[in-house]
Design an enzyme around this catalytic site. Structure first.
Site, short mmCIF file in Angstrom:
data_model
loop_
_atom_site.label_atom_id
_atom_site.label_comp_id
_atom_site.label_asym_id
_atom_site.label_seq_id
_atom_site.Cartn_x
_atom_site.Cartn_y
_atom_site.Cartn_z
N ARG A 6 -17.88 -2.12 18.14
CA ARG A 6 -17.42 -3.42 17.88
C ARG A 6 -15.73 -3.43 18.39
O ARG A 6 -15.16 -2.82 18.35
CB ARG A 6 -17.03 -3.52 16.31
CG ARG A 6 -18.55 -3.55 15.55
CD ARG A 6 -18.39 -3.52 14.04
NE ARG A 6 -19.78 -3.27 13.70
CZ ARG A 6 -20.72 -4.45 13.38
NH1 ARG A 6 -20.08 -5.63 13.77
NH2 ARG A 6 -21.68 -4.00 12.87
N CYS A 48 0.58 0.01 10.30
CA CYS A 48 0.10 -1.22 9.42
C CYS A 48 1.11 -2.01 8.72
O CYS A 48 2.20 -1.71 8.29
CB CYS A 48 -0.74 -0.20 8.16
SG CYS A 48 -1.47 -1.64 7.36
N CYS A 82 0.71 4.60 7.08
CA CYS A 82 -0.17 4.59 8.47
C CYS A 82 0.85 3.76 9.32
O CYS A 82 1.25 2.46 9.02
CB CYS A 82 -1.30 3.67 8.25
SG CYS A 82 -2.57 4.42 6.83
N CYS A 106 -16.59 -8.54 5.97
CA CYS A 106 -15.75 -7.39 5.98
C CYS A 106 -14.64 -7.60 5.00
O CYS A 106 -13.65 -8.43 5.11
CB CYS A 106 -15.18 -7.04 7.06
SG CYS A 106 -16.77 -6.59 8.28
N CYS A 165 -19.27 2.65 8.62
CA CYS A 165 -18.62 2.23 9.71
C CYS A 165 -17.18 2.63 10.17
O CYS A 165 -16.43 3.01 9.14
CB CYS A 165 -18.03 0.60 9.41
SG CYS A 165 -17.01 -0.26 10.50
N CYS A 201 -19.64 -5.51 4.38
CA CYS A 201 -18.65 -4.34 4.61
C CYS A 201 -17.74 -4.28 3.76
O CYS A 201 -16.85 -5.35 3.48
CB CYS A 201 -18.34 -4.26 6.12
SG CYS A 201 -17.77 -2.82 6.43
N CYS A 249 0.81 -1.11 0.03
CA CYS A 249 0.00 -0.02 -0.08
C CYS A 249 0.83 1.13 -0.09
O CYS A 249 1.80 1.34 0.62
CB CYS A 249 -0.77 0.03 1.18
SG CYS A 249 -2.23 1.33 1.09
N1 SAM Z 1 -6.60 0.63 3.19
C1 SAM Z 1 -7.89 1.13 3.68
C2 SAM Z 1 -7.92 2.02 4.65
O1 SAM Z 1 -7.03 2.23 5.36
O2 SAM Z 1 -8.80 2.92 4.68
C3 SAM Z 1 -8.58 -0.31 4.31
C4 SAM Z 1 -8.01 -1.29 4.96
S1 SAM Z 1 -7.07 -0.67 6.66
C5 SAM Z 1 -6.17 -1.94 6.99
C6 SAM Z 1 -8.60 -0.85 7.65
C7 SAM Z 1 -8.12 -0.02 9.02
O3 SAM Z 1 -7.64 -1.18 9.82
C8 SAM Z 1 -7.47 0.96 9.47
O4 SAM Z 1 -7.83 2.31 9.19
C9 SAM Z 1 -6.90 0.86 10.97
O5 SAM Z 1 -7.93 1.33 11.60
C10 SAM Z 1 -7.29 -0.67 10.95
N2 SAM Z 1 -5.79 -1.40 11.29
C11 SAM Z 1 -4.76 -1.59 10.62
N3 SAM Z 1 -3.82 -2.08 10.95
C12 SAM Z 1 -3.84 -2.15 12.41
C13 SAM Z 1 -3.15 -2.70 13.38
N4 SAM Z 1 -1.91 -2.98 13.30
N5 SAM Z 1 -3.81 -2.51 14.47
C14 SAM Z 1 -5.24 -1.92 14.75
N6 SAM Z 1 -5.67 -1.99 13.60
C15 SAM Z 1 -5.31 -1.93 12.45
FE1 SF4 Z 2 -2.64 1.06 3.29
FE2 SF4 Z 2 -2.72 -0.07 5.79
FE3 SF4 Z 2 -3.07 2.50 5.70
FE4 SF4 Z 2 -5.04 0.81 4.77
S1 SF4 Z 2 -4.19 1.36 6.66
S2 SF4 Z 2 -4.44 2.94 3.77
S3 SF4 Z 2 -3.79 -0.83 4.03
S4 SF4 Z 2 -1.05 1.54 4.94
#
Ligand code: SAM
Ligand code: SF4
Ligand code: DTB
Length: 337
Positions: free
Chosen positions: A271, A71, A68, A108, A199, A139, A64
């Site tokens: 949730r 992630c 973040c 989801c 959500c 979702c 990606c």
């Molecule tokens: N890429 C898209 C986005 O970020 O909008 C969708 C997938 S992303 C993995 C969805 C959500 O998963 C993130 O906004 C975050 O809140 C949660 N998430 C991701 N990695 C995580 C982690 N290591 N621990 C807890 N929540 C996590």
């Molecule tokens: Fe990409 Fe992870 Fe951020 Fe979603 S949470 S936008 S998958 S880096």
């Protein structure tokens, strides 16, 4: 005792003008007062012994473009995750069937994308149609949406779109630099405008202060209308990400966040989402008492481990909890139906 907790049932009429000091007064009330109020309101509005089983599937993993800091799937960090292309809709349908057979009522689907590209829309639409036809609540979380995209997802039958605020506006820039808080608000507005249920929640345990958690909860509760679904995630520590090694949040503090969400967004499904793998059964029981009404089941979240189905089955048995089939069927209808 803060006046809000003295008469918790009065909170059942949703408000959208919460101030931080008000939310703080609820969050920091004596724990027994907070829990009693949260459970009182919860059982007034929701079925107290029903907890929905939801299942996650990563339909496109890794690589990606966003950064973040929590992630596993960001291309900016070396976490050792193997990236993969968008899954075939028939495979997604087969996974959804398995999820349903395992007791899930909500499916989801998450993609490691910054945003949804036009070329991927046909496959995404086919996934929604196939999963929806199985009778599951659907979702998706696909990153940012542009004008028109949410409408097309709605037309395909999507019930919910997940897009989290993640943290307080102040802490946000320390976690993500590649998209802004306002970008998120814009996508949420497009989802809402298309009539898809929202959500939206966040992650705690990322080294934020208590004031950040209260700030996140206040922002969520001032979204108008409230998100129908509010995932509260605890950080899953992924080696190689900048947030790896963050101090895990004290369990009582985590439960306070759930109880506060319950009280200030009375109709929403709160949730208990990521992070259960490192929580005790007793801590999870307190989350349910505080008003959490859904968990992710199955041994994987998107890319990280989650408790085995059998151990969650045993937890439900111990606590006398049941799945929430009726609630799922209701939410899978068009909003307002
Ligand atoms: N890429 C898209 C986005 O970020 O909008 C969708 C997938 S992303 C993995 C969805 C959500 O998963 C993130 O906004 C975050 O809140 C949660 N998430 C991701 N990695 C995580 C982690 N290591 N621990 C807890 N929540 C996590
Ligand atoms: Fe990409 Fe992870 Fe951020 Fe979603 S949470 S936008 S998958 S880096
Ligand atoms: C949400 O708030 N939690 C889910 C869902 N939305 C997509 C994601 C949790 C991801 C946990 C880390 C992983 O498994 O990669």
């Amino acid at each position: 005792m803060t006046a809000f907790l003295a008469d918790p049932l009065a909170l059942k009429e949703a408000r959208f003008d919460w101030t931080r000091p008000e939310v703080e007064a609820i969050h920091n009330a004596p724990f027994n007062d907070l829990m009693f109020a949260a459970q009182s309101l919860h059982r007034h509005v929701h079925d107290p012994n029903k907890v929905q089983k939801s299942r996650l599937l990563s339909i496109k993993t890794g690589g990606c473009a966003e950064d973040c800091g929590y992630c596993n799937q960001s291309a900016h960090f070396d976490t050792g995750l193997k990236a993969s292309k968008l899954m075939d809709p028939a495979v997604v349908e087969a996974k959804a069937k398995q999820a349903k057979a395992g007791g899930a009522t909500r499916f989801c689907m998450g993609a490691a994308w910054r945003d949804l590209k036009a070329r991927d829309e046909p496959a995404i639409i086919e996934m929604i149609e196939r999963v929806k036809a199985l009778g599951l609540e659907t979702c998706m979380t696909l990153g940012m949406l542009e004008d028109g995209q949410a409408e097309r997802l709605a037309e395909a039958g999507l019930d919910f779109y997940n897009h989290n605020l993640d943290t307080s506006p102040e802490y946000y820039a320390k976690i993500i630099t590649t998209r802004t808080w306002q970008d998120r608000i814009d996508t949420l507005a497009r989802v809402r405008g298309a009539g898809i249920q929202v959500c939206c929640g966040g992650i705690i345990g990322m080294g934020e202060t208590q004031s950040d958690r209260i700030g996140l909860l206040t922002e969520l509760a001032n979204l108008t209308p409230h998100p129908e679904s509010v995932p509260i995630n605890h950080l899953v520590d992924v080696a190689g990400t900048p947030l790896s090694g963050s101090e895990p949040l004290d369990g009582v503090e985590f439960v306070r966040a759930i109880a506060t969400a319950r009280l200030i967004m009375p109709q929403s499904v709160v949730r208990l989402s990521a992070g259960r793998e490192s929580m005790s059964r007793e801590l999870q029981a307190l989350c349910f008492l505080a008003g959490a009404a859904s968990i992710f089941v199955g041994d994987e979240l998107l890319t990280t481990p989650n408790p085995e189905l059998a151990s969650d089955g045993a937890l439900f048995e111990t606590l006398g909890l049941e799945g929430d089939e009726a609630g799922a069927a209701r939410r899978a209808q068009a909003p307002g139906a």
